[in-house]
Structures are given as structure tokens and as C-alpha cells.
Design a protein around this motif. Structure first.
Motif, PDB file in Angstrom:
ATOM      1  N   MET A 156      -8.071  -3.482   6.434  1.00  0.00           N
ATOM      2  CA  MET A 156      -7.757  -1.993   6.602  1.00  0.00           C
ATOM      3  C   MET A 156      -6.231  -1.719   6.730  1.00  0.00           C
ATOM      4  O   MET A 156      -5.789  -0.541   6.476  1.00  0.00           O
ATOM      5  CB  MET A 156      -8.638  -1.427   7.750  1.00  0.00           C
ATOM      6  CG  MET A 156     -10.041  -1.156   7.364  1.00  0.00           C
ATOM      7  SD  MET A 156     -10.314   0.084   5.986  1.00  0.00           S
ATOM      8  CE  MET A 156      -9.490   1.501   6.775  1.00  0.00           C
ATOM      9  N   ALA A 157      -5.591  -2.344   7.316  1.00  0.00           N
ATOM     10  CA  ALA A 157      -3.956  -2.041   7.632  1.00  0.00           C
ATOM     11  C   ALA A 157      -3.294  -2.000   6.480  1.00  0.00           C
ATOM     12  O   ALA A 157      -2.562  -1.134   5.956  1.00  0.00           O
ATOM     13  CB  ALA A 157      -3.436  -3.295   8.413  1.00  0.00           C
ATOM     14  N   HIS A 158      -3.899  -2.955   5.437  1.00  0.00           N
ATOM     15  CA  HIS A 158      -3.176  -2.703   3.991  1.00  0.00           C
ATOM     16  C   HIS A 158      -3.467  -1.219   3.096  1.00  0.00           C
ATOM     17  O   HIS A 158      -2.685  -0.700   2.741  1.00  0.00           O
ATOM     18  CB  HIS A 158      -3.492  -3.663   3.031  1.00  0.00           C
ATOM     19  CG  HIS A 158      -2.976  -4.789   3.295  1.00  0.00           C
ATOM     20  ND1 HIS A 158      -1.550  -5.066   2.930  1.00  0.00           N
ATOM     21  CD2 HIS A 158      -3.318  -6.302   3.757  1.00  0.00           C
ATOM     22  CE1 HIS A 158      -0.849  -6.393   3.386  1.00  0.00           C
ATOM     23  NE2 HIS A 158      -2.087  -7.056   3.785  1.00  0.00           N
ATOM     24  N   GLU A 159      -4.718  -0.634   3.544  1.00  0.00           N
ATOM     25  CA  GLU A 159      -5.069   0.408   3.143  1.00  0.00           C
ATOM     26  C   GLU A 159      -4.592   1.899   3.728  1.00  0.00           C
ATOM     27  O   GLU A 159      -3.919   2.750   3.316  1.00  0.00           O
ATOM     28  CB  GLU A 159      -6.819   0.743   3.468  1.00  0.00           C
ATOM     29  CG  GLU A 159      -7.663  -0.107   2.686  1.00  0.00           C
ATOM     30  CD  GLU A 159      -7.304  -0.210   1.134  1.00  0.00           C
ATOM     31  OE1 GLU A 159      -7.464   0.938   0.495  1.00  0.00           O
ATOM     32  OE2 GLU A 159      -7.081  -1.167   0.492  1.00  0.00           O
ATOM     33  N   PHE A 160      -4.138   1.543   5.073  1.00  0.00           N
ATOM     34  CA  PHE A 160      -3.439   2.657   5.889  1.00  0.00           C
ATOM     35  C   PHE A 160      -1.823   2.322   5.290  1.00  0.00           C
ATOM     36  O   PHE A 160      -1.259   3.630   5.140  1.00  0.00           O
ATOM     37  CB  PHE A 160      -3.464   2.237   7.316  1.00  0.00           C
ATOM     38  CG  PHE A 160      -4.710   2.686   8.042  1.00  0.00           C
ATOM     39  CD1 PHE A 160      -4.911   4.079   8.081  1.00  0.00           C
ATOM     40  CD2 PHE A 160      -5.447   1.927   8.374  1.00  0.00           C
ATOM     41  CE1 PHE A 160      -6.099   4.531   8.730  1.00  0.00           C
ATOM     42  CE2 PHE A 160      -6.594   2.355   9.244  1.00  0.00           C
ATOM     43  CZ  PHE A 160      -6.862   3.662   9.067  1.00  0.00           C
ATOM     44  N   ILE A 161      -1.462   1.209   4.964  1.00  0.00           N
ATOM     45  CA  ILE A 161       0.136   1.324   4.337  1.00  0.00           C
ATOM     46  C   ILE A 161       0.054   1.856   3.147  1.00  0.00           C
ATOM     47  O   ILE A 161       1.296   2.678   2.990  1.00  0.00           O
ATOM     48  CB  ILE A 161       0.224  -0.373   4.542  1.00  0.00           C
ATOM     49  CG1 ILE A 161       0.521  -0.854   5.875  1.00  0.00           C
ATOM     50  CG2 ILE A 161       1.606  -0.582   3.645  1.00  0.00           C
ATOM     51  CD1 ILE A 161       0.572  -2.569   5.880  1.00  0.00           C
ATOM     52  N   LYS A 162      -0.862   1.624   2.309  1.00  0.00           N
ATOM     53  CA  LYS A 162      -0.791   2.501   1.145  1.00  0.00           C
ATOM     54  C   LYS A 162      -0.567   3.889   1.435  1.00  0.00           C
ATOM     55  O   LYS A 162      -0.161   4.696   0.143  1.00  0.00           O
ATOM     56  CB  LYS A 162      -2.184   1.980   0.102  1.00  0.00           C
ATOM     57  CG  LYS A 162      -1.917   0.795  -0.395  1.00  0.00           C
ATOM     58  CD  LYS A 162      -3.369   0.352  -1.018  1.00  0.00           C
ATOM     59  CE  LYS A 162      -3.807  -0.864  -1.483  1.00  0.00           C
ATOM     60  NZ  LYS A 162      -5.033  -1.148  -1.990  1.00  0.00           N
ATOM     61  N   LEU A 163      -1.099   4.409   2.197  1.00  0.00           N
ATOM     62  CA  LEU A 163      -1.014   5.836   2.611  1.00  0.00           C
ATOM     63  C   LEU A 163       0.212   6.339   3.174  1.00  0.00           C
ATOM     64  O   LEU A 163       0.718   7.420   3.200  1.00  0.00           O
ATOM     65  CB  LEU A 163      -2.287   6.297   3.606  1.00  0.00           C
ATOM     66  CG  LEU A 163      -3.634   6.328   3.088  1.00  0.00           C
ATOM     67  CD1 LEU A 163      -4.548   6.752   4.381  1.00  0.00           C
ATOM     68  CD2 LEU A 163      -3.776   7.006   1.993  1.00  0.00           C
TER      69      LEU A 163
END
Length: 249
Positions: A156-163
């Protein structure tokens, strides 16, 4: 300069707030002071004008979701025009402490994000037991920011980073039982991390049981350097550059 990207250093939260800010300045520590309600926001603004190493983040916290009025929103809207404000925060949602007012929490969070968009400011987000809802709401808005005391998975951290979000690393990284954050450190590049204390809360292991303060960043930085197999100087340099880039300071 080391930058504590999330702390609550003001008189309604900590004794001797100004003394702590002065001591941080002596140790070359910049502070992003996070307000959570009308009183603390006012204090944060005043302190940011009084001390060069203090910056203001203003917002309304989830715990005030049942209390914040339209007048309070209008007041915050006006305060965000202040040149010392670098972020909207602390804001977010928390289902750990209460699930009874989920809709009101989400409604307040959306209002805070709308203000951040209006003023082109990053956000400082609290999320506890609410990672998916936090993500689903954030992706609807054109905002970037930091995830304070990040509680989620590496995936999920990577998903937030994409944002466009950075992962806030604080005292819990030093806790032996906190395996989750160690997994995040294994899979997230330091170029997407910030350091923070959440003073007076979340003291590192070396100071458990005491009120936290920005001088304890050294323990967080030491642990990050150890886990990432890099020098403390590089941790300070990279996380400091990340903070300056995000908050434009």
C-alpha cells in the motif's frame, strides 16, 4: 538541517513549548508544527511567526469531526492564506478509536482536502485502521503530502507513493515488535521517506515512557541508517531534501 515533519509543540499540548523550539534551533532542527483544532492552529501560526525554524501546518483532526462548524472551516480557509503555512494538517480518519462517526470523519477529511486543493498546499495525513478508505479518498483529490506514522503495508505504501505521498517514519521504527514498518523499509526507497517525532507522542524506544521531543530525531535517524545500511548523514540529507521539496521550505 534535520526537519521534524510532524510535531505538536504548542502550549495547549506541551509545557515549555517555546523552550523546546529554541532548543531545536540550537541543534539545527526545523519543525513543522501540526495544529488539530482552532486553538492549536492559532498557536501554531503565532509560533511560526516568532521562530525561524518553525513552520505551520493547520487542519482539523478526525477527533473533532462532530464539533467543527462551517464557521470553523471558513476560519481555516482564511488562515491558510498565511505565508508561513506549508501544509494542511494534521487531518485524516481513524477507526481505531471510534467507528461510530465514520461518515462525519470522511466528510471532514474531504473538506480538508478541498481546502488543500484550493490553496495548492500539501497535506499531512493521519490514518489508523482506515488505510483503504484513506487511499480511496485521497485518489479522488489532486493533492500530495505525507502519511504520518505510516501504519500500512509495503504494498500500500507504493500505491500512496504513486499518488505523490511520502512515508512518515517516527519513533515506532525503533520498537523491536514493530515488524510491519521494517518490511516497509525493506521495500520503499528512502527518497520517499520523511522523519518525524509526533512530539509529545510516540517517543522512540530509548525514551519510552517520556514525553517525546524533536531532539529524539537522532534515535529515529540512527535506526533508519542501521536498517537501510547507510550513513546517518545521508539519512539526514535525503530526508531533509524530501521535506524541503514537498513543503517548499
Amino acid at each position: 538541517m534535520i526537519i521534524d515533519t510532524h510535531c505538536h509543540i504548542y502550549n495547549s499540548e506541551m509545557e515549555n513549548a517555546e523552550g523546546i523550539i529554541k532548543e531545536a534551533a540550537k541543534n539545527d532542527i526545523g519543525l513543522i508544527l501540526n495544529g488539530t483544532d482552532p486553538l492549536s492552529n492559532k498557536e501554531v501560526l503565532e509560533l511560526s511567526h516568532r521562530y525561524e525554524n518553525a513552520y505551520a501546518a493547520l487542519g482539523y483532526f478526525y477527533s473533532f469531526a462532530d464539533e467543527i462548524t462551517d464557521e470553523d472551516i471558513s476560519l481555516l480557509d482564511e488562515q491558510l492564506n498565511n505565508e508561513n503555512v506549508v501544509a494542511v494538517g494534521e487531518i485524516g480518519i481513524d477507526y481505531y478509536h471510534t467507528k461510530d462517526n465514520k461518515d462525519k470523519q470522511k466528510e471532514l477529511f474531504e473538506k480538508m482536502l478541498n481546502l488543500a486543493e484550493k490553496h495548492s498546499l500539501p497535506v499531512i495525513v493521519h490514518s489508523r485502521k482506515s488505510t483503504q478508505d484513506t487511499f480511496d479518498i485521497l485518489k479522488k483529490h489532486d493533492v500530495v503530502g505525507s502519511l504520518h506514522a505510516y501504519p500500512g503495508s509495503a504494498e500500500m505504501a507504493h500505491e500512496f507513493i504513486k499518488l505523490g505521498f511520502y512515508i512518515g517514519i517516527g519513533g515506532p521504527v525503533t520498537y523491536d515488535k514493530n515488524k510491519k514498518i521494517k518490511k516497509v523499509l525493506e521495500k520503499v526507497d528512502i527518497n520517499h521517506m520523511l522523519v518525524e517525532t509526533d512530539s509529545p507522542y510516540l517517543a522512540p524506544q530509548e525514551k519510552r515512557g517520556e514525553k517525546n521531543n524533536p531532539l529524539n530525531l537522532k534515535y529515529i535517524i540512527r535506526k533508519l541508517a542501521e536498517e537501510l545500511d547507510m550513513s546517518e548523514d545521508d539519512v539526514i540529507k535525503i530526508t531533509g531534501e524530501n521535506a524541503k521539496r514537498l513543503f517548499k521550505i
